[in-house]
Enzyme design. Sequence first.
Site, mmCIF file in Angstrom:
data_model
loop_
_atom_site.group_PDB
_atom_site.id
_atom_site.type_symbol
_atom_site.label_atom_id
_atom_site.label_comp_id
_atom_site.label_asym_id
_atom_site.label_seq_id
_atom_site.Cartn_x
_atom_site.Cartn_y
_atom_site.Cartn_z
ATOM 1 N N THR A 82 -4.209 4.330 2.998
ATOM 2 C CA THR A 82 -3.258 4.276 1.875
ATOM 3 C C THR A 82 -1.849 4.671 2.300
ATOM 4 O O THR A 82 -0.873 4.202 1.712
ATOM 5 C CB THR A 82 -3.713 5.149 0.690
ATOM 6 O OG1 THR A 82 -3.645 6.536 1.037
ATOM 7 C CG2 THR A 82 -5.131 4.797 0.258
ATOM 8 N N LEU B 45 0.870 3.549 -1.963
ATOM 9 C CA LEU B 45 0.234 3.145 -3.219
ATOM 10 C C LEU B 45 -1.281 3.276 -3.039
ATOM 11 O O LEU B 45 -1.985 2.316 -2.753
ATOM 12 C CB LEU B 45 0.655 1.722 -3.569
ATOM 13 C CG LEU B 45 0.645 1.342 -5.050
ATOM 14 C CD1 LEU B 45 1.328 2.405 -5.911
ATOM 15 C CD2 LEU B 45 1.320 0.003 -5.254
ATOM 16 N N HIS B 46 -1.768 4.501 -3.230
ATOM 17 C CA HIS B 46 -3.138 4.840 -2.869
ATOM 18 C C HIS B 46 -4.189 4.035 -3.638
ATOM 19 O O HIS B 46 -4.981 3.288 -3.057
ATOM 20 C CB HIS B 46 -3.389 6.334 -3.129
ATOM 21 C CG HIS B 46 -2.408 7.256 -2.503
ATOM 22 N ND1 HIS B 46 -2.432 7.578 -1.165
ATOM 23 C CD2 HIS B 46 -1.361 7.951 -3.035
ATOM 24 C CE1 HIS B 46 -1.455 8.429 -0.899
ATOM 25 N NE2 HIS B 46 -0.792 8.670 -2.015
ATOM 26 N N ASP B 47 -4.224 4.223 -4.951
ATOM 27 C CA ASP B 47 -5.357 3.747 -5.746
ATOM 28 C C ASP B 47 -5.528 2.233 -5.780
ATOM 29 O O ASP B 47 -6.664 1.745 -5.791
ATOM 30 C CB ASP B 47 -5.266 4.307 -7.171
ATOM 31 C CG ASP B 47 -5.377 5.825 -7.199
ATOM 32 O OD1 ASP B 47 -5.899 6.401 -6.226
ATOM 33 O OD2 ASP B 47 -4.934 6.436 -8.179
ATOM 34 N N CYS C 286 -5.445 0.273 -3.495
ATOM 35 C CA CYS C 286 -6.184 -0.186 -2.312
ATOM 36 C C CYS C 286 -7.652 -0.450 -2.645
ATOM 37 O O CYS C 286 -8.276 -1.333 -2.041
ATOM 38 C CB CYS C 286 -6.076 0.838 -1.187
ATOM 39 S SG CYS C 286 -4.460 0.885 -0.382
#
Length: 311
Positions: free
Chosen positions: A192, A239-241, A243
């Site tokens: 991420t 933009l972690h989530d 992914c």
Amino acid sequence: MALPIIIDCDPGHDDAIALVLALASPELEVKAITSSAGNQTPEKTLRNVLRMLTLLKRPDIPVAGGAVKPLMRELIIADNVHGESGLNGPALPEPSFAPQSGTAVELMAKTLRESAQPVTIVSTGPQTNVALLLNSHPELHTKIARIVIMGGAMALGNWTPAAEFNIYVDPEAAEIVFQSGIPVVMAGLDVTHKAQIHAADIERFRAIGNPISTIVAELLDFFMEYHKDEKWGFVGAPLHDPCTIAWLLKPEIFTTVERWVGVETKGKYTQGMTVVDYYFLTGNKPNATVMVDVDRQGFVDLLAERLQYYA
């Protein structure tokens, strides 16, 4: 046939954008959304799910609130990242509908029972609700195709030197998920932090010009501020989530490895760390697909393409 999914989330800017991406993708059937406590308090994350679904005109999706605290610990929130509301930045609508009266676990269990095919659970917050589901409904394990989580890291943490925030909030829950025997896909910081959105990408999203792309750009404007701190060394904001959703849609833009993962629940310095047996030193069989790299441009292009859906 669309892939049935349940999304368990704690919105949070990147959770909100994950919802935008999922609901713009006909390949996915979002059967239920549950909220977890994490990025903000449980009342605020539930409200933020309802606000996002009101914005996206999807009051048809069942919503339920989850556990108010981790399994064995007091709640930690990330208001320094996501602001007082959890979604600071844009002007979002007030919820136009109410959540269901039952709990997140009850809604998850009902959704699994009623689904004709196994359901993928996407969890972008702490794993509390998912762990409670697994412990209270062992008879439904076979109805879960996989659990795709945003959490953990092979290397560096973002909340402590060793631990990523979502896992650190409830490490006992995360350990239950990883050792459940159900296939786990892990989108940790190793991937991420490579899925960064740059200032030019935000302007690209804004230029799409529909109400949702504008809101996404405004969410990212706020999210970017926290990540400008020089300690991170970022060009943009990770933009972690999203992914998790992007992997379901375009797994080819990710590089993954199959490894055993455990969660440290007692360490003095390493509490909440995801221990990834990268070199097969434990003799344990792999229990997770671990994302390690992403085609950043392919990721950004996917987001831009799906934002066109809201024109």
